[in-house]
Design a protein around this motif. Structure first.
Motif: not given
Length: 387
Positions: A206-208, A213-214, A276-279, A380-383
């Motif tokens: 579920g976490r993935h 989705v994010k 995190r690189a994406f963010a 949305l993607t940092f964490n």
């Protein structure tokens, strides 16, 4: 004479030239030529946005539909079909100033660029990786920046000589043709490719699923945010009498930085993780877009060009690597959803920006909307989980 099939370097160079052609010229030559078309056709900013969006709709449909096409082995037929179409359609843009004609041309050019990108995976990326040189994939994606630099240089020279927008497109097609001829000699004779290694099936928890989705939503927000500046940067410069002489050098700087973008962000991702690189890259790109709004200083636009060019290819590549890592059970489906999200954002951006600029008289509000979407992608993607 064909290069030895065992050498990855000619293949990587072919990929470099292919993306320089299909993306750097086929997709992004519109950006430096667009101000000349707005004045010479003429076009409204809404018309210009519509024409640009047609290209990205074509790319979206092409990327999603390419997986359903029969590849006949390594897909070289579709790959070269995309390249030949890119040449013809780039030159074809100079034939008529009719908006419907230009939109159809850009739509088919989007399909063509998708064919080149998708089938380069089996024809170039997979063999290069199998030969033990995966780092050369970054060389291939550097071709996007090289193509942008070529188009910037060509348009800069022609603009200084008072050439028309139609001549700019004709010679862009000629430049693409030279690249395609070189690619023909660099791609080795057809060989049987080994099947890709089996990917162990593992249902995402579920976490993935939440993370996917994010990431998918963030990829669409990035598509919307980057393409507004990617389409209208030179048009923004043209709107200022003090800055219009910087159109070609600023766009060339975007291309120069883009050539090293995936290499740089790939190394950042290796240290801090893909998401995190994406963010962080999205945040840097937001700063780049904001600079085009808050300052009219030439230095601000050159800094924006470096930051913008230095992120958008890297974000694209790192995002795709991360979605494949997260979706071990069904990567094709997840990549397809990511492509859809990105393509939708990319297709909406120029139309929304063009209409916004038409209503307000400047690209300030559309650019601020782009900043907002890039910041949202960052949040949305940092964490996201790393394992």
């Amino acid at each position: 004479m064909k290069p030895a099939s065992g050498s990855p370097v000619p293949l990587a160079l072919a990929g470099f030239l292919a993306l320089a052609t299909a993306m750097g010229i086929g997709r992004f030559a519109l950006t430096p030529i667009l101000p000349f078309m707005i004045e010479g056709v003429p076009l409204s900013t809404a018309d210009a946005g519509f024409i640009a969006s047609a290209n990205y709709v074509g790319y979206l449909i092409g990327a999603l539909g390419a997986s359903a096409l029969p590849s006949f082995g390594d897909g070289r037929g579709w790959f070269f079909c995309g390249l030949v179409l890119t040449v013809l359609l780039a030159a074809g843009m100079g034939v008529s100033g009719d908006i419907a004609f230009l939109a159809v041309d850009r739509f088919i050019a989007g399909l063509a660029s998708a064919l080149v990108l998708v089938f380069s995976a089996t024809l170039i990326i997979e063999p290069v990786t199998r030969m033990g040189r995966p780092e050369l994939v970054a060389v291939q994606f550097g071709g996007v920046g090289f193509g942008i630099m070529l188009s910037a240089g060509l348009v800069g020279v022609l603009g200084a000589r008072q050439a028309g927008w139609d001549v700019m497109w004709f010679l862009s097609g000629a430049l693409a043709l030279v690249a395609v001829v070189l690619i023909v000699f660099l791609v080795p004779a057809r060989e049987k490719t080994a099947p890709p290694p089996a990917v162990p099936s593992a249902a995402a928890n579920g976490r993935h699923r939440s993370a996917l989705v994010k990431l998918t939503l963030a990829y669409g927000l990035f598509g919307f945010g980057y393409i507004i500046t990617g389409t209208f940067l030179t048009t923004i410069l043209r709107g200022s009498s003090d800055l219009r002489h910087l159109e070609a050098p600023v766009w060339a700087m975007v291309g120069f930085a883009a050539a090293f973008s995936l290499w740089f962000w790939g190394r950042v991702a290796a240290r801090i993780g893909n998401s995190r690189a994406f963010a962080i890259a999205c945040a840097v790109e937001a700063v780049a877009v904001l600079l085009t709004v808050v300052s009219a200083a030439p230095l601000a636009f050159f800094v924006a060009a470096v930051l913008f060019g230095g992120t958008f290819v890297g974000i694209t590549g790192v995002g795709l690597v991360e979605v494949r890592r997260m979706s071990r059970a069904n990567p094709a489906r997840s990549v397809g959803l990511m492509t859809s999200s990105f393509g939708l954002g990319q297709a909406l951006g120029p139309t929304v920006a063009g209409i916004g600029a038409e209503m307000t008289g400047s690209f300030a509000l559309p650019s601020l909307a782009a900043v907002a979407t890039l910041i949202a992608a960052t949040l949305l993607t940092f964490n996201l989980p790393r394992d």
